[in-house]
Design an enzyme around this catalytic site. Structure first.
Site, mmCIF file in Angstrom:
data_model
loop_
_atom_site.group_PDB
_atom_site.id
_atom_site.type_symbol
_atom_site.label_atom_id
_atom_site.label_comp_id
_atom_site.label_asym_id
_atom_site.label_seq_id
_atom_site.Cartn_x
_atom_site.Cartn_y
_atom_site.Cartn_z
ATOM 1 N N HIS A 157 45.535 31.831 35.518
ATOM 2 C CA HIS A 157 45.229 33.182 35.042
ATOM 3 C C HIS A 157 43.937 33.246 34.240
ATOM 4 O O HIS A 157 43.393 34.319 34.035
ATOM 5 C CB HIS A 157 46.385 33.712 34.182
ATOM 6 N N ASP A 363 36.727 35.968 30.292
ATOM 7 C CA ASP A 363 38.115 36.371 30.562
ATOM 8 C C ASP A 363 38.438 36.055 32.017
ATOM 9 O O ASP A 363 37.586 36.257 32.896
ATOM 10 C CB ASP A 363 38.274 37.886 30.325
HETATM 11 P P1 ADQ Z 1 45.619 38.155 28.507
HETATM 12 O O1 ADQ Z 1 44.560 37.316 27.866
HETATM 13 O O2 ADQ Z 1 46.813 38.426 27.692
HETATM 14 O O3 ADQ Z 1 46.089 37.532 29.905
HETATM 15 P P2 ADQ Z 1 44.806 40.914 29.624
HETATM 16 O O4 ADQ Z 1 44.593 40.797 31.090
HETATM 17 O O5 ADQ Z 1 43.750 41.673 28.922
HETATM 18 O O6 ADQ Z 1 44.857 39.535 28.892
HETATM 19 O O7 ADQ Z 1 46.193 41.630 29.315
HETATM 20 C C1 ADQ Z 1 47.365 41.365 29.988
HETATM 21 C C2 ADQ Z 1 48.376 42.488 29.712
HETATM 22 O O8 ADQ Z 1 48.651 42.571 28.318
HETATM 23 C C3 ADQ Z 1 47.871 43.871 30.147
HETATM 24 O O9 ADQ Z 1 48.878 44.529 30.873
HETATM 25 C C4 ADQ Z 1 47.563 44.579 28.838
HETATM 26 O O10 ADQ Z 1 47.812 45.988 28.861
HETATM 27 C C5 ADQ Z 1 48.502 43.909 27.863
HETATM 28 N N1 ADQ Z 1 47.886 43.957 26.535
HETATM 29 C C6 ADQ Z 1 46.688 43.486 26.159
HETATM 30 N N2 ADQ Z 1 46.443 43.765 24.869
HETATM 31 C C7 ADQ Z 1 47.522 44.451 24.428
HETATM 32 C C8 ADQ Z 1 47.871 45.055 23.179
HETATM 33 N N3 ADQ Z 1 47.046 45.044 22.160
HETATM 34 N N4 ADQ Z 1 49.071 45.661 23.099
HETATM 35 C C9 ADQ Z 1 49.909 45.705 24.153
HETATM 36 N N5 ADQ Z 1 49.620 45.199 25.352
HETATM 37 C C10 ADQ Z 1 48.450 44.571 25.497
HETATM 38 C C11 ADQ Z 1 45.728 36.454 30.788
HETATM 39 C C12 ADQ Z 1 44.237 36.232 31.024
HETATM 40 C C13 ADQ Z 1 43.589 37.489 31.577
HETATM 41 C C14 ADQ Z 1 44.322 37.952 32.848
HETATM 42 C C15 ADQ Z 1 45.829 38.038 32.604
HETATM 43 C C16 ADQ Z 1 46.596 38.297 33.899
HETATM 44 O O11 ADQ Z 1 43.599 35.829 29.815
HETATM 45 O O12 ADQ Z 1 42.223 37.265 31.869
HETATM 46 O O13 ADQ Z 1 43.847 39.233 33.223
HETATM 47 O O14 ADQ Z 1 46.323 36.813 32.066
HETATM 48 O O15 ADQ Z 1 46.290 37.335 34.865
#
Ligand code: ADQ
Length: 475
Positions: A157, A363
């Protein structure tokens, strides 16, 4: 159809009606459809007195969940240590803060082996196994060492870094060899896939083939599978009854425009640089003072991992300085919320914002960028300002305004452009982005990975000596 087994560090349940994002929703339907099983950590930390806490099984919605706690020692070495203090920073190009300790690596290998040991007795011959993320790079190798010949696919991921950065992780060679025990290795972007295959060609003598490589006598399939969202679901949620918090925010804003950022609190997300860009916008654009507010939502994550407390402190300082300098009695320029909100609040908030500011320094994908676009009203959509270093930029460069998050001045100028963009251009960009989000959504991500995994050619035990055993003995 063969049964699907999902293996990931954490197990999350996505039951009907429960609002969860990402992985849980993505794999839920496939698990349900195949009478599948999900194996992983239940999030609890148990005493070291019992080094082998038993697994618990439960069935919900036709899915078997097999979960177990981690001991304190495992949590410390595998989770806080090698996964999040070594791999996470290095894979996000922060070799400068990646900390390596041999005992952490040893703990990481041991937990990877333990995951395989727990799975082995439950496997049926035609089960297909889908493993997720950087916590489990070596899991497949241990499965092979235990004689498991099922098809095993792995999806990363987070980014896979360029070879010269990956080499800063001391056991890089063993990790890459271990990854080659999987039948299919999926990455978020082609750049990540190429970084991995480049490393293997240079350091493992791999040779490139159609759809993958040949390494140490076995075929490893590789591919880019950019993770998507369910755009209709996000749109529905964004339109749902305005929650109390959103109504309060809107009335406090009066006619002001709103810029929104939503992240987990993490140094990879570029939040400090983003605050600086907003400050520069106010400095150089007097017209924006008093007429635009910036809301940053960033709940604490991994607060006990090295580097995370510092980022929180830096952000609090920075937000205080900006509001102290520019704020007025009737206007707070920057609202920094260090707490989490339900998706049912976040999506309407995104819809109410004229700019989605998504500027990670690095990211894997960044699903917030996609969710922001899907949450917009098509008749008056906001503008996505997106870092060129988010995996999402590969798919969204036509509709979003791309920025380099290291260029504070450039981000401020782009924010200014986004805030002034006429409706016709916003609508046209939104349409382009929505077309892409619909064409490659969450179901497509899942189905294309699983189709390729089911078709992945040869599978079974790799030849050669078990390198990880050698390392463990050498420690
Ligand atoms: P994350 O680093 O957690 O995930 P991201 O893709 O931005 O990053 O978010 C994943 C989920 O978490 C989204 O559905 C988002 O809405 C939710 N989220 C983020 N911030 C939040 C907050 N403050 N409150 C509530 N919900 C929140 C990892 C990788 C990413 C990749 C994902 C999925 O780092 O690059 O996109 O996995 O593969």
């Amino acid at each position: 159809m063969s049964r699907l087994i999902v293996v990931s560090n954490r197990v999350t349940q996505a039951s009907a009606g429960k609002a969860t994002g990402g992985l849980a929703v993505g794999v839920h339907d496939a698990l349900q459809g195949s009478g599948g099983m999900w194996l992983g950590w239940n999030g609890e930390v148990s005493s070291d007195d019992n080094p082998n806490p038993p697994s618990a099984s439960a069935t919900h919605d036709g899915i078997d969940y097999c979960t177990f706690p981690l001991t304190h020692r495992d949590y410390d070495r595998y989770y806080r240590g090698f996964s999040n203090a070594t791999l996470w920073p290095a894979f996000h190009y922060r070799a400068d803060i990646s900390r390596y300790r041999r005992e952490d690596y040893e703990g990481y290998l041991q937990v990877n082996r333990d995951f395989a040991r727990r799975l082995a007795p439950m496997l049926k011959p035609d089960d297909v196994i889908w493993v997720h993320d950087y916590h489990l790079l070596a899991f497949g190798r241990y499965c092979r060492d235990m004689g498991i010949t099922n098809r095993i696919g792995f999806f990363l991921h987070i980014p896979f870094p360029a070879a010269e950065v990956f080499r800063t992780v001391p056991p890089h060679r063993e990790l890459a060899q271990a990854m080659c025990a999987y039948d299919l290795l999926g990455f978020q972007t082609q750049a990540d896939e190429h970084a991995f295959t480049d490393y293997c060609v240079r350091f493992l003598n791999a040779s490139r083939e159609d759809h993958g490589m040949s390494v140490e006598g076995r075929q490893v399939r590789t591919g880019a599978y950019p993770i998507g969202i369910d755009p209709d679901d996000v749109a529905r949620m964004s339109r749902a009854n305005r929650t109390r918090q959103v109504v309060a925010l809107k009335s406090g804003l009066a006619d002001r425009k709103l810029i929104i950022s939503v992240d987990r609190l993490d140094y990879s997300k570029g939040i400090v640089e983003r605050f600086n860009a907003f400050e520069r916008l106010l400095e150089h654009g007097p017209g924006h003072r008093g007429s635009v507010s910036f809301v940053q939502i960033a709940p604490t994550s991994r607060s006990d991992v090295l580097g995370y407390r510092e980022i929180r402190r830096d952000l609090e300082r920075s937000a205080g300085r900006i509001n102290g300098k520019w704020g007025e009695l009737a206007w707070t320029p920057l609202r920094y919320m260090n707490r989490s909100y339900e998706r049912s609040v976040l999506m309407p908030l995104m819809r109410a914002s004229q700019v989605g500011l998504v500027t990670p320094l690095r990211d894997g994908m960044n699903l917030v960028a996609k969710e922001y676009v899907a949450a917009q009203p098509p008749e008056d959509p906001g503008v996505l300002v997106l870092s060129e270093f988010a995996g999402a930029a590969c798919e969204m460069k036509e509709g979003a305004l791309l920025v380099n998050p290291y260029d504070v001045e450039g981000m401020a100028l782009t924010l200014d452009r986004a805030l002034r963009m006429p409706l016709a251009e916003r609508a046209q960009r939104h349409e382009v982005l929505m077309r892409r989000l619909r064409a490659y959504d969450l179901a497509q991500w899942r189905d294309s990975f699983l189709a390729d995994l089911r078709n992945a050619g040869q599978h079974g035990a790799p030849g050669g000596r078990p390198a990880l055993e050698l390392q463990a003995v050498g420690l």
